[in-house]
Design a protein around this motif. Sequence first.
Motif: not given
Lengths: 219, 280, 266, 266, 247
Positions: B70-74
């Motif tokens: 996933v995206d780091w922020n997720s």
Amino acid sequence: MTDQPIWSWDATWEVLPKLLHGFFTATLVVTVVSTIIAAILGLIIAIIRRSAPKPIAAAFTLIVNFIRMTPIVMQLLFAYAAFTSVSGLTIGIIIFGIHYSTYMAEVYRAGIEAVPPGQWEACTALSMSRARTWVGVVIPQALRATVPALGNYAISMFKDTPFLVSISVVEMVQAGLAYGGSHFRYTEAITLAGLIFLAASYPTSLLVNRLEKRLAYTT
Amino acid sequence: GCGSGGDSGSNGSDESTLAKLKDKGTITVGIADERPYSWVENGEAKGATIAMHKKIFKKMGIDNVKVEEVDWNSLIPGLNAGRFDAISAGMSILPDRCKQAAFSDPEIMYTTSLMVKKGNPMNLTDLKSVKKKGDVKLAVLNGGIEDGYAKKMGIKISQTVKDSQSGMDAVSNGRADAFAMTAISLNWMAKNNPDAGVTTTPAFTAVIKGVKQVGAGSTVFRKDDKKLLKEYNKILGNTITDSTKDYLSVVGKYGFTKENLPPKNVTTKKLCAGNLKDLQ
Amino acid sequence: MPTQLDNARRGEPAIRFDGVDKRFGDNVVLRGLDFTVAKGDRVTLIGPSGSGKTTILRLVMTLEEATGGYIYIDGEPLTHVERGGQRIALKEKHRNEVRKRIGMVFQQFNLFPNMKVIDNIIEAPTHVLGMSKADAVAKARQLLDKVGLADKEDSHPSQLSGGQQQRVAIARALAMDPEILLLDEVTSALDPEIVNDVLNILRDIADTTDITMLIVTHEMQFARDVSNRVLMFDGGRVVEEAEPDVMFKDPKEQRTRDFLSAVLRD
Amino acid sequence: MPTQLDNARRGEPAIRFDGVDKRFGDNVVLRGLDFTVAKGDRVTLIGPSGSGKTTILRLVMTLEEATGGYIYIDGEPLTHVERGGQRIALKEKHRNEVRKRIGMVFQQFNLFPNMKVIDNIIEAPTHVLGMSKADAVAKARQLLDKVGLADKEDSHPSQLSGGQQQRVAIARALAMDPEILLLDEVTSALDPEIVNDVLNILRDIADTTDITMLIVTHEMQFARDVSNRVLMFDGGRVVEEAEPDVMFKDPKEQRTRDFLSAVLRD
Amino acid sequence: MGKYFEALGEALPFMLDGLLLTVELTIGGALLAFVIAVVLGMGARQKNIWVRGLCRTVIEFFRGTSLVVQLFFVFYVVPQLFDIKLPSLWVGIIGLGLNYGAYGAEVVRGSINSVPSGQWEATTALSMGAWQRFTRVIFPQAWALMIPSLTNLLIQLLKGTAIVYVILMHDLTYETDKLRTDTSTYFAYAVGLLVYFAVAYLFTLVMNALEVRAKHNLGRGESLREALSFKAPTKETAGASTGGGMG
Ligand SMILES: Nc1ncnc2c1ncn2[C@@H]1O[C@H](COP(=O)(O)OP(=O)(O)OP(=O)(O)O)[C@@H](O)[C@H]1O
Ligand SMILES: Nc1ncnc2c1ncn2[C@@H]1O[C@H](COP(=O)(O)OP(=O)(O)OP(=O)(O)O)[C@@H](O)[C@H]1O
Ligand SMILES: [Mg+2]
Ligand SMILES: [Mg+2]
């Protein structure tokens, strides 16, 4: 579940300035300047496509379609890699302006086509020059139909600004996510970002409505 | 990759998460394409923390490690929303973060490094040298720990990049003079991109106002899953972090050295308390 | 002082069609059409729908281009010229020069909705003829007075009735001081009661100026009052040509008789 | 077999306006208008532009709603009813029931461009009256035959000339078997030569049916031929009411005389 | 360069997976968005102030807040508040559908408003009911008017699907981003741009075909079959220009 409440006011006050900073230094600047670029460039494209010789107009159409049909992130990254001496913010403004001008060009095209043929004919009957016909008669009439769409695109441009992060411009949403990433609190940042969007885009659509009414021919 | 979100884990009692995972024999971990910690290449999960987790979870009776990239922020929202059960990304242990999720015992000691143009034309060694030079264009990761270091040291950041690749691109095409990030990542990238024309400075530990910024990363679980965390820590201590030999046999091939093995005095508790003076 | 060109033009008809063809795709509308309109003539074109009356006016106004033949205005070629047996197209610049002598009033008025009444009228005089704004406004006011709309100069076209709009359109065309005025069914979009106002203004113009007029209308009474010649068109040709009284009372051709009896049913 | 309701309706006028007011904002178009149209009557409304003729037809067709007073169709209230001194609006369902007895033909035809000619005609009979498709088609063909367009049933409206479109519109209105037919300047959008075809069809309908007709037209000859009563409107009121011959030859009111002399100028 | 193509070859199955997901999200999102657009667009023209107010609020809300924010909310915040946990694909389609549906609602409303008032009046004169009027007369005409704007929206939606990385999905943009690690920024995005262009172009062709058909159904322009064949265009039907049926 975490120990923390779903909503933390401490986090709210901490992240809000960061969001507003991102909003004013990137989101708003890009939206406003790029909207202006898109509005002007779009008109130029529409005029070229209507009045330039066929092969030139066709080549133009292909380029315009390519820009219109491909994601803005990739265009941003491409330009960012290609023009290394230009700052990210400038690239962002230019690419957003160009990208949205291709949409605006379609809107103008429709607006220009909606000008009744009788208007063009009246201009010929009055021996008006091509330039004066465009400036004095066709463009003012085409613009009227264009305003609502311009507003719509300004709003959607607004919401595309998070993509700017890929060229190192941190606007509001990314500022919020960065805060979220280091504190593991996203809810406040994301919710506030949503509210700021709403607070900025709703007045925009009201403004557009006002403008639309003012542009009606009767006073 | 795998499209739909994991349906593993739950917000229920901690008993059930560990039991359920054992029952199923599969754990889903969230990763964010951070090389060399964890990434997916041609459908296969790779990386240092993945190697660790495969070993540890197997010992816990959970044979399969599934990854959700996933995206780091997720990562954290995904963990807390139950989309996966642990984060395998070598996340830094920071006080704010400890409030939101549970960190295992330290697994990786972080040192910082600078990525610069080949030949290091500006002769940079660490953040202090960047500050001294004055007109260095410094790039940092959006939301990265170096961002905070630089700000606290009063260094002007010229750009904030979205990911490590963008940071390397910035140095490589001259948009930035230096890109500050963890040494392990930078070394790995420099090694795997010989054409990029970049090199890294020797690793250093940032010092702010005389305090060494000791940093360590570990695996992240939900706060509720206490039993899972406890059992994980136990096996981590027994099989990975107990000796340099065990440690390097698992993560050595990812460019880790003995400096990355956390010493005994560095604990998650201290790192979460945020009192770096205790760790000098 | 008359220039040499003026002298040369003297005696030439205002409009001359010389073997004009006009096709739209496969649809042949005019085939080898010849006719002339002398200076100061008032000619009315009548004929069934689709016979090509509008097309003729549009050809003169250069809104359409003939597919064959030549059109002369005051003896000067309009869009094409014959050179060494070749039909050569003339430059836009030349066309524009000739066009300046011609004015047209349309069925649908075609006022510019984005401009006030006064701006509609001064637009071409200032931007095309290069008249000063003050002069143009003075002249526009005089014309508005003539068409009975002196009080409407600051209105927008959308605030006017159809009849008022058409009167503004007439003033707009006259503001260019045309030598030739083309009128295409200028009253058919108007309410019946208002038609007379507009026709009276045109009668007045016919009486007080010597502008050459080429008129398409279904108002037979008006045609009778104003014109000195009527051309009956059908199938892209002139079927009959006569003075109005003769044409309406005693047409020679059966086709004309049929047409007139259908139109003059009241 | 006549139902009780039918019996009750017998003797009632087809249309009755009882003190009808109509305002658009501040613009009072009709004020306390009273008039009746008896069953089988053919009434023509004449009057200057803006006098409210179209408004009256639109009120009957429920395209507009009166701001005061009552309208009765066959004695039944159309949109409002008086109960205990109160003016009560009737439900949409009731209006729709009454509306089914009324047909209208518009100036701009308003055919459905997304349907073929035949589908335009059978649309309402099948979907509103619940007629079977076969019956509706049979009836539509009969009507198309009557208006002289038997060969056009598979054409799209855009493929027809204006006169043909208007004839289809008439067939469409007749397909609903209306008791009352409203005609609003049905020929003013047509080419002059074609007008007569449409008027002849309407004459034929007037001759061969006993449909009540309320007609707005500028075709005075047609009004004379078809109608048995003419109402002259001005300022939102009936100025004069007479048989056509009387009205056109010897109108009593000055206003009527002025109007007729303007309109009948040919 | 050869090395890049090798990397592309290896990444191809994943690129295809990403492309498939992008297309799934685009089609799913577009279908949902269309339904929502029609419902909201119709609702926003109702006389009833409550219905209209509700629809306007929903439209302004989903147009006013960005898709990232909406997806984040549905995917991460909602499961913490309630016990609802939808799979990513669903969340993506719902988010895209709501967001673009709100934009589409304005398009639908605008085109319905531009159906000439005479058409509405004719339906009343024929006593047609509300449903029949809408489905059989008004909508088919509005449809032809709205297609060009809907095509634009569809292209925007296609490009907008890239945002689903925040809800754990690996679409075409994500895979392109990954390709970048093994090749170069230029190469990866050049590939990405071309693939997106091809897909968008395909969607546009389909929409153009729909437009040709819709216009033909209104009796304007050639039929789809004629448009697709390469024979010379047929002449305009005689008489088509004389009538003034459609103002
Ligand atoms: N732009 C055009 N493209 C194709 N055909 C055209 C065009 N303009 C006119 N025509 C055709 O040319 C013929 C003559 O048209 P024109 O308008 O000159 O007739 P008209 O005599 O003015 O008729 P009306 O009395 O109806 O105004 C008609 O058959 C018409 O269909
Ligand atoms: N929808 C409307 N909104 C506002 N005013 C209207 C509307 N419809 C009609 N009017 C006004 O009502 C008055 C009567 O209009 P109506 O169309 O009934 O006149 P008419 O007698 O049919 O005229 P014409 O002969 O020009 O058709 C006019 O002043 C007109 O401006
Ligand atoms: Mg004509
Ligand atoms: Mg009327």
